[in-house]
Design an enzyme around this catalytic site. Structure first.
Site, PDB file in Angstrom:
ATOM      1  N   SER A   1       8.042   3.512   4.549  1.00  0.00           N
ATOM      2  CA  SER A   1       9.308   3.630   3.837  1.00  0.00           C
ATOM      3  C   SER A   1       9.044   3.597   2.337  1.00  0.00           C
ATOM      4  CB  SER A   1      10.276   2.523   4.262  1.00  0.00           C
ATOM      5  OG  SER A   1      11.582   2.829   3.820  1.00  0.00           O
TER       6      SER A   1
ATOM      7  N   HIS B   1       4.834  -7.450  -0.323  1.00  0.00           N
ATOM      8  CA  HIS B   1       4.599  -8.772  -0.891  1.00  0.00           C
ATOM      9  C   HIS B   1       5.338  -8.907  -2.220  1.00  0.00           C
ATOM     10  CE1 HIS B   1       1.024  -9.649   1.819  1.00  0.00           C
ATOM     11  NE2 HIS B   1       1.223  -8.342   1.988  1.00  0.00           N
TER      12      HIS B   1
ATOM     13  N   ASP C   1       0.851  -1.188   0.000  1.00  0.00           N
ATOM     14  CA  ASP C   1       0.000   0.000   0.000  1.00  0.00           C
ATOM     15  C   ASP C   1       0.888   1.240   0.000  1.00  0.00           C
ATOM     16  OD1 ASP C   1      -1.931  -1.883   0.327  1.00  0.00           O
ATOM     17  OD2 ASP C   1      -2.805  -1.040   2.154  1.00  0.00           O
TER      18      ASP C   1
END
Length: 437
Positions: free
Chosen positions: A406, A295, A215
């Site tokens: 980050s 992911h 996200d």
């Protein structure tokens, strides 16, 4: 004024300083004048204790009426007669100077925003080497380690909900997507930051070959040109500096082409292993309120890991527009391998309070160590005699996590007809498509 306070002729005839000289030189100075003069001296001493700047003198201007007049043209501090000392206070001076600089800088940024609103393209304000060096003097690595320790402190049950609610309100966290919505169940801040999502809230797109690994917000994307990659529009960094020397090609079974040091794009050509392919990139910024796990963006195999110790400067879009090669300065972990179209890499970039980067299948990785050599890096191969394939990752599979927000940088080889379905600055969620062919 003097007529009312001192009715004696000695004071009436002139100024108070004249009376002072008469008091010193004339032994016949009347007793009443002496008493009045001592009273005046005591009153003036109390006034000077309240307003110490009154004892300053410069040139012909002199405010201390109780001390001899200085030599004209010679500035001096005349506070010795009253026991006062002029002190230089560097901290208020530093605060005032820094505040003035920040105000001036913010005013310039405000003007840039106003020009942008009316459609005028404003070039980015790039920090110079001195500004970057000053930024690096901030002990961000130490602060990040302290923040990591704080995240592991177990909070009292009664304090958890207020603390987490404040964070949710500040950064706009959507707890309805969390697998555990009850805030009391998170024992510390670390567990709250690394919260998992409900299985159905992030469906993985199967019709596109590359999906978003996390996200966040799209900072920039596109083709790599002349071995330069844009971290945001108009601000670039060197591909070779970001990935390091091309010594890991053998680990991922890439064909090493002869390099030409005079050609700046030669390093880029080394990464393209198939005829007709080009090199693409995509930068995803994770804000503090976003889901902090990342992911696998596609089906690929990871053959090599390179860890760059470095600074931990902020990577928010404002700083990314200000510091050139920001991602090359910061600590980062580069995972390199192959997918069906050739070279593929995913880089997790550290940031302030995000010194800890975790890769689930790599138990040997240790980031944000107290000591490191500038410009150094650590290589590790996932290939072995018993495993010639490396680590196979499926699209959407859990890969790693940050302790706070980050940045993820994707660099991959693809056919020339690959196109991104994105807009710079748009919000994106894990599992949504990045592009297709």
């Amino acid at each position: 004024m003097f007529d009312e306070e001192y009715p004696h002729s000695h004071v009436k005839m002139g100024c108070v300083r004249y009376a002072a000289r008469a008091f010193v030189s004339n032994p016949l100075f009347c007793r009443n004048c002496k008493s009045d003069w001592l009273l005046l001296r005591a009153q003036r001493a109390r006034q000077f204790q309240q307003w110490p700047w009154c004892s300053l003198s410069s040139g012909g201007f002199h405010t201390d009426i109780l001390s001899p007049r200085p030599d004209p043209g010679r500035g001096q501090f005349n506070a010795a007669s009253l026991g006062l000392q002029a002190r230089v206070r560097p901290f208020p001076l530093l605060i005032a100077t820094g505040g003035g600089y920040v105000g001036y800088d913010q005013y310039g940024r405000y003007k840039d925003r106003q020009l942008t609103k009316i459609g005028v393209e404003v070039p980015p304000r790039i920090a110079n080497d001195t500004q970057v060096a000053l930024y690096k003097t901030i002990p961000t690595r130490l602060l990040s380690r302290a923040w990591g320790r704080l995240n592991q402190v177990e909070l009292p049950t009664w304090l958890r909900k207020p603390v987490y609610s404040l964070y949710i309100w500040t950064f706009g966290v959507n707890m309805q997507e969390a697998a555990v919505e009850d805030l009391i169940q998170y024992r510390n801040l670390g567990e709250f930051f690394r919260r998992k999502l409900k299985p159905a809230v992030r469906p993985v797109c199967n019709s596109h070959c590359v999906i978003s690994p996390a996200d966040g917000k799209i900072l920039h994307f596109g083709r790599v040109r002349n071995c330069e990659v844009e971290q945001v529009k108009g601000v670039t960094y060197s591909l070779e500096t970001f990935l390091g020397p091309h010594t890991w090609a053998e680990a991922i079974n890439c064909t090493i082409k002869p390099s030409n040091e005079e050609d700046p794009s030669s390093f880029q050509d080394l990464l393209v292993t198939k005829e007709g392919n080009e090199l693409f990139h995509c930068v995803v910024y994770l804000a503090p309120g976003d889901y902090h796990c990342f992911h696998s963006p596609t089906d690929w195999r990871v053959a090599h890991r390179r860890h760059f110790p470095g600074s931990l400067m902020s990577v928010n879009p404002g700083v990314a527009r200000w510091i050139k090669e920001l991602f090359c300065h910061n600590e980062r972990v580069v995972l390199s391998g192959e997918w069906t179209h050739g070279f593929f890499s995913l880089t997790a970039v550290g940031a302030t309070n995000v010194g800890s980067i975790r890769i689930y299948f790599d138990k040997e990785l240790r980031t944000n160590s107290p000591r490191y050599s500038k410009g150094s890096y650590n290589d590790f191969s996932y290939l072995s005699n018993n495993n010639q394939e490396g680590v196979s990752m499926r699209k959407g599979e859990h890969l790693g996590e940050f302790n706070l927000g980050s940045t993820i940088v994707l660099l991959f080889e693809a056919p020339h007809d690959f196109t991104f379905n994105l807009k710079a600055g748009q919000k994106i969620r894990y599992g949504e498509p990045l592009g297709t062919m």
